[in-house]
Design a protein around this motif. Structure first.
Motif, PDB file in Angstrom:
ATOM      1  N   SER A  76       0.931  -1.238  -0.225  1.00  0.00           N
ATOM      2  CA  SER A  76      -0.139  -0.082  -0.270  1.00  0.00           C
ATOM      3  C   SER A  76       0.815   1.145  -0.176  1.00  0.00           C
ATOM      4  O   SER A  76       0.478   2.021  -0.806  1.00  0.00           O
ATOM      5  CB  SER A  76      -0.802  -0.082   1.252  1.00  0.00           C
ATOM      6  N   LEU A  77       1.947   1.222   0.968  1.00  0.00           N
ATOM      7  CA  LEU A  77       2.699   2.462   1.053  1.00  0.00           C
ATOM      8  C   LEU A  77       3.464   2.491  -0.425  1.00  0.00           C
ATOM      9  O   LEU A  77       3.801   3.978  -0.690  1.00  0.00           O
ATOM     10  CB  LEU A  77       3.685   2.436   2.078  1.00  0.00           C
ATOM     11  N   GLU A  78       3.849   1.680  -0.870  1.00  0.00           N
ATOM     12  CA  GLU A  78       4.354   1.816  -2.416  1.00  0.00           C
ATOM     13  C   GLU A  78       3.562   1.534  -3.459  1.00  0.00           C
ATOM     14  O   GLU A  78       4.043   1.596  -4.671  1.00  0.00           O
ATOM     15  CB  GLU A  78       5.459   0.555  -2.458  1.00  0.00           C
ATOM     16  N   ASN A  79       2.163   1.732  -3.329  1.00  0.00           N
ATOM     17  CA  ASN A  79       1.273   2.014  -4.241  1.00  0.00           C
ATOM     18  C   ASN A  79       1.355   0.648  -5.433  1.00  0.00           C
ATOM     19  O   ASN A  79       1.314   0.983  -6.496  1.00  0.00           O
ATOM     20  CB  ASN A  79       1.271   3.070  -4.925  1.00  0.00           C
ATOM     21  N   LYS A  80       1.781  -0.530  -4.920  1.00  0.00           N
ATOM     22  CA  LYS A  80       1.840  -1.585  -5.870  1.00  0.00           C
ATOM     23  C   LYS A  80       0.642  -1.686  -6.496  1.00  0.00           C
ATOM     24  O   LYS A  80      -0.715  -1.607  -5.907  1.00  0.00           O
ATOM     25  CB  LYS A  80       1.997  -3.036  -5.010  1.00  0.00           C
ATOM     26  N   GLN A  81       0.626  -2.285  -7.819  1.00  0.00           N
ATOM     27  CA  GLN A  81      -0.456  -2.440  -8.376  1.00  0.00           C
ATOM     28  C   GLN A  81      -1.055  -3.976  -8.624  1.00  0.00           C
ATOM     29  O   GLN A  81      -0.257  -4.658  -8.165  1.00  0.00           O
ATOM     30  CB  GLN A  81      -0.372  -2.121 -10.003  1.00  0.00           C
ATOM     31  N   ILE A  82      -2.292  -4.239  -9.030  1.00  0.00           N
ATOM     32  CA  ILE A  82      -2.843  -5.432  -9.043  1.00  0.00           C
ATOM     33  C   ILE A  82      -1.894  -6.686  -9.569  1.00  0.00           C
ATOM     34  O   ILE A  82      -1.732  -7.462  -8.986  1.00  0.00           O
ATOM     35  CB  ILE A  82      -4.041  -5.416  -9.349  1.00  0.00           C
ATOM     36  N   ASN A  83      -1.498  -6.385 -10.871  1.00  0.00           N
ATOM     37  CA  ASN A  83      -0.822  -7.359 -11.484  1.00  0.00           C
ATOM     38  C   ASN A  83       0.485  -7.492 -10.670  1.00  0.00           C
ATOM     39  O   ASN A  83       1.100  -8.624 -10.761  1.00  0.00           O
ATOM     40  CB  ASN A  83      -0.412  -6.731 -12.852  1.00  0.00           C
ATOM     41  N   GLU A  84       1.338  -6.573 -10.142  1.00  0.00           N
ATOM     42  CA  GLU A  84       2.365  -6.986  -9.426  1.00  0.00           C
ATOM     43  C   GLU A  84       2.109  -7.707  -7.880  1.00  0.00           C
ATOM     44  O   GLU A  84       2.988  -8.704  -7.819  1.00  0.00           O
ATOM     45  CB  GLU A  84       3.124  -5.585  -8.845  1.00  0.00           C
ATOM     46  N   ILE A  85       1.048  -7.445  -7.469  1.00  0.00           N
ATOM     47  CA  ILE A  85       0.731  -8.303  -6.249  1.00  0.00           C
ATOM     48  C   ILE A  85       0.286  -9.693  -6.668  1.00  0.00           C
ATOM     49  O   ILE A  85       0.531 -10.629  -5.828  1.00  0.00           O
ATOM     50  CB  ILE A  85      -0.439  -7.583  -5.506  1.00  0.00           C
ATOM     51  N   ILE A  86      -0.524  -9.915  -7.645  1.00  0.00           N
ATOM     52  CA  ILE A  86      -1.013 -11.086  -8.203  1.00  0.00           C
ATOM     53  C   ILE A  86       0.567 -12.256  -8.356  1.00  0.00           C
ATOM     54  O   ILE A  86       0.529 -13.445  -7.916  1.00  0.00           O
ATOM     55  CB  ILE A  86      -1.502 -11.288  -9.443  1.00  0.00           C
ATOM     56  N   ASP A  87       1.474 -11.303  -9.052  1.00  0.00           N
ATOM     57  CA  ASP A  87       2.706 -12.116  -9.317  1.00  0.00           C
ATOM     58  C   ASP A  87       3.298 -12.494  -8.056  1.00  0.00           C
ATOM     59  O   ASP A  87       3.975 -13.613  -7.916  1.00  0.00           O
ATOM     60  CB  ASP A  87       3.798 -11.300 -10.008  1.00  0.00           C
ATOM     61  N   LEU A  88       3.476 -11.642  -6.975  1.00  0.00           N
ATOM     62  CA  LEU A  88       3.909 -11.905  -5.873  1.00  0.00           C
ATOM     63  C   LEU A  88       3.132 -12.995  -5.020  1.00  0.00           C
ATOM     64  O   LEU A  88       3.678 -13.962  -4.677  1.00  0.00           O
ATOM     65  CB  LEU A  88       3.875 -10.542  -4.702  1.00  0.00           C
ATOM     66  N   ARG A  89       1.695 -12.839  -4.987  1.00  0.00           N
ATOM     67  CA  ARG A  89       1.102 -13.967  -4.122  1.00  0.00           C
ATOM     68  C   ARG A  89       1.199 -15.435  -4.913  1.00  0.00           C
ATOM     69  O   ARG A  89       1.235 -16.240  -4.192  1.00  0.00           O
ATOM     70  CB  ARG A  89      -0.286 -13.390  -4.104  1.00  0.00           C
ATOM     71  N   THR A  90       1.224 -15.384  -6.302  1.00  0.00           N
ATOM     72  CA  THR A  90       1.094 -16.500  -7.081  1.00  0.00           C
ATOM     73  C   THR A  90       2.300 -17.262  -6.832  1.00  0.00           C
ATOM     74  O   THR A  90       2.365 -18.656  -6.900  1.00  0.00           O
ATOM     75  CB  THR A  90       0.780 -16.219  -8.349  1.00  0.00           C
ATOM     76  N   SER A  91       3.589 -16.744  -6.202  1.00  0.00           N
ATOM     77  CA  SER A  91       4.878 -17.258  -6.319  1.00  0.00           C
ATOM     78  C   SER A  91       4.871 -17.917  -5.115  1.00  0.00           C
ATOM     79  O   SER A  91       5.833 -19.074  -4.617  1.00  0.00           O
ATOM     80  CB  SER A  91       5.629 -16.264  -6.407  1.00  0.00           C
ATOM     81  N   LEU A  92       3.884 -17.639  -3.870  1.00  0.00           N
ATOM     82  CA  LEU A  92       4.167 -18.410  -2.773  1.00  0.00           C
ATOM     83  C   LEU A  92       3.462 -19.823  -2.660  1.00  0.00           C
ATOM     84  O   LEU A  92       2.272 -20.122  -2.975  1.00  0.00           O
ATOM     85  CB  LEU A  92       3.271 -17.465  -1.580  1.00  0.00           C
ATOM     86  N   ILE A  93       4.255 -20.768  -2.524  1.00  0.00           N
ATOM     87  CA  ILE A  93       3.833 -22.171  -2.582  1.00  0.00           C
ATOM     88  C   ILE A  93       3.153 -22.418  -1.167  1.00  0.00           C
ATOM     89  O   ILE A  93       3.745 -22.198  -0.070  1.00  0.00           O
ATOM     90  CB  ILE A  93       4.954 -22.863  -2.705  1.00  0.00           C
ATOM     91  N   ASN A  94       2.020 -22.861  -1.157  1.00  0.00           N
ATOM     92  CA  ASN A  94       1.132 -23.477  -0.095  1.00  0.00           C
ATOM     93  C   ASN A  94       1.549 -24.900   0.337  1.00  0.00           C
ATOM     94  O   ASN A  94       0.926 -25.693  -0.219  1.00  0.00           O
ATOM     95  CB  ASN A  94      -0.308 -23.037  -0.325  1.00  0.00           C
TER      96      ASN A  94
END
Length: 406
Positions: A76-94
């Motif tokens: 939020s502080l860095e104003n990350k956009q949706i496509n950037e957040i999706i890339d980050l979240r999708t990389s987290l193996i559950n």
């Protein structure tokens, strides 16, 4: 939302500038190419599922090279956009295992508690039962996350650093509610508090249990919110003020009225055609609490109700004021993929920093409401008047007599 995109199955029939389906599938393909069955990496968080309760899936969220993959406040502080957040979240193996909510004698549960308590992502060595991969399908209407895969073994390869204040409360005879309130007062943010509550670290020993992550997010928001309400109720009353702003296509118009603490939230799709007239069905979700607080869960607006309320109460505490607060959420096409209620919390915080943080002041209730109507029309071509006529808070503010009027 995104109904058109789900129907067109990623082929851009909806003519949106960004296709949610294609964006998510592209991120998932990257994971399918690079993921490994055995890897050394970092685990920033633990995810507790809700299906099968009281026997639930518990998963270590891990990635080989951590780069703020689990940092909503920083996004939020860095104003990350949706496509950037999706890339980050999708990389987290559950990396998952099954556990009973009271199964604290399980070694994997013990490790998950240690990971959740750590002040930074923990170095781990993980062995999975197969190579992680996504099934490439079009069921893309949930929050982005990495592939789920069964874990065989996990080993922490460093000495985890647990904050002293947290370690003390974990081992003290303190209720989970009191522990969350005390740690929030010591500036531990709600994201960290959700982690440690979810994996059963807080509370009296007999009451400790695993809490599904989705439930623990709202529980933490509600605990903090109630604590802040008790602190602001003796403050003097706000005047007529407005704040407006947002994040990731979620815009919040927050209106304050000089009265005791009350809170009402309306959530609306700003891009949908409105049918206005006698007998028209208005499309919105709303929940409300009076000065005495809520008696049941906010079923209509769900977690977004508690998330926005925290941001508002933080602002009131900072201003040393109380008031009756009408909060209006406008959800636009810019919000093309669901990311979780952290978006609501931080979008509201951003809106409350508008106009230098102090808000835009008005001389009367009528002027404030007129401003809200004109702003909604100008920004979203949205007719707010039928919505405002449904407001319990506005009706009470308008009709309730004050002592000095008798």
């Amino acid at each position: 939302m995104n109904v058109q995109c789900l129907k067109c199955k990623g082929r851009n029939f909806c003519n949106r500038p960004v296709c949610p389906i294609r964006t998510k599938l592209n991120s998932q393909k990257k994971v399918n190419i690079s993921a490994k069955q055995d890897f050394f990496g970092e685990s920033p968080n633990v995810f507790v599922g809700k299906f099968g309760y009281p026997k639930v899936n518990v998963g270590f969220l891990s990635v080989e090279q951590y780069e703020d993959h689990d940092a909503p406040l920083k996004w939020s502080l860095e104003n990350k956009q949706i496509n950037e957040i999706i890339d980050l979240r999708t990389s987290l193996i559950n990396s998952q295992f099954k556990a009973n909510i009271k199964g604290f004698d399980d070694r994997l549960v013990e490790i998950s508690q240690e990971v959740s308590l750590a002040s930074k992502p923990v170095d781990v060595e993980i062995n999975l039962n197969k190579k992680p991969s996504f099934d490439l399908n079009f069921n893309q209407d949930t929050m982005p996350h990495g592939p789920n895969v069964k874990i065989n073994k996990i080993k922490i390869t460093e000495n985890t650093k647990i904050p002293l204040a947290v370690d003390k409360l974990v081992n003290d005879c303190v209720s989970a509610t009191d522990a969350v309130s005390l740690l929030y007062k010591k500036n531990f943010d709600e994201h960290y508090l959700t982690k440690i509550l979810s994996v059963g670290n807080l509370g009296f020993d007999k009451n400790k249990k695993l809490v599904p992550t989705r439930w623990s997010i709202t529980a933490v928001d509600d605990i903090i919110g109630k604590k802040l309400i008790s602190e602001i109720k003796d403050n003097s009353q706000m005047g007529y003020f407005a704040w407006f702003g947002g994040y990731l296509g979620n815009y919040y118009l927050v209106l304050s009225f000089p009265d005791v603490w009350r809170y009402e939230l309306f959530e609306m799709l700003a891009n949908q055609p409105q049918v206005v007239g006698v007998g028209a069905n208005l499309s919105f979700a709303t929940d409300y609490e009076d000065h005495g607080g809520r008696r049941e869960y906010a079923h209509s607006t769900a977690g977004g109700y508690y998330a926005a309320r925290i941001a508002i109460l933080e602002k009131l505490k900072l201003l040393k004021k109380q008031g009756s607060i009408l909060c209006l959420r406008f959800i636009t096409d810019e919000y093309w993929a669901p990311l979780g209620v952290w978006v609501c919390r931080n979008a509201t915080r951003k809106s409350l920093n508008s106009f230098g943080g102090g808000g835009l002041e008005f001389g009367s209730r009528e002027l404030l409401i007129d401003y809200a109507i004109k702003l909604a029309r100008k920004k979203f071509s949205f007719n707010l008047e039928p919505i405002l006529r449904q407001s319990k808070l506005l009706n009470e503010v308008k009709l309730q007599k004050k002592l000095f009027e008798f």
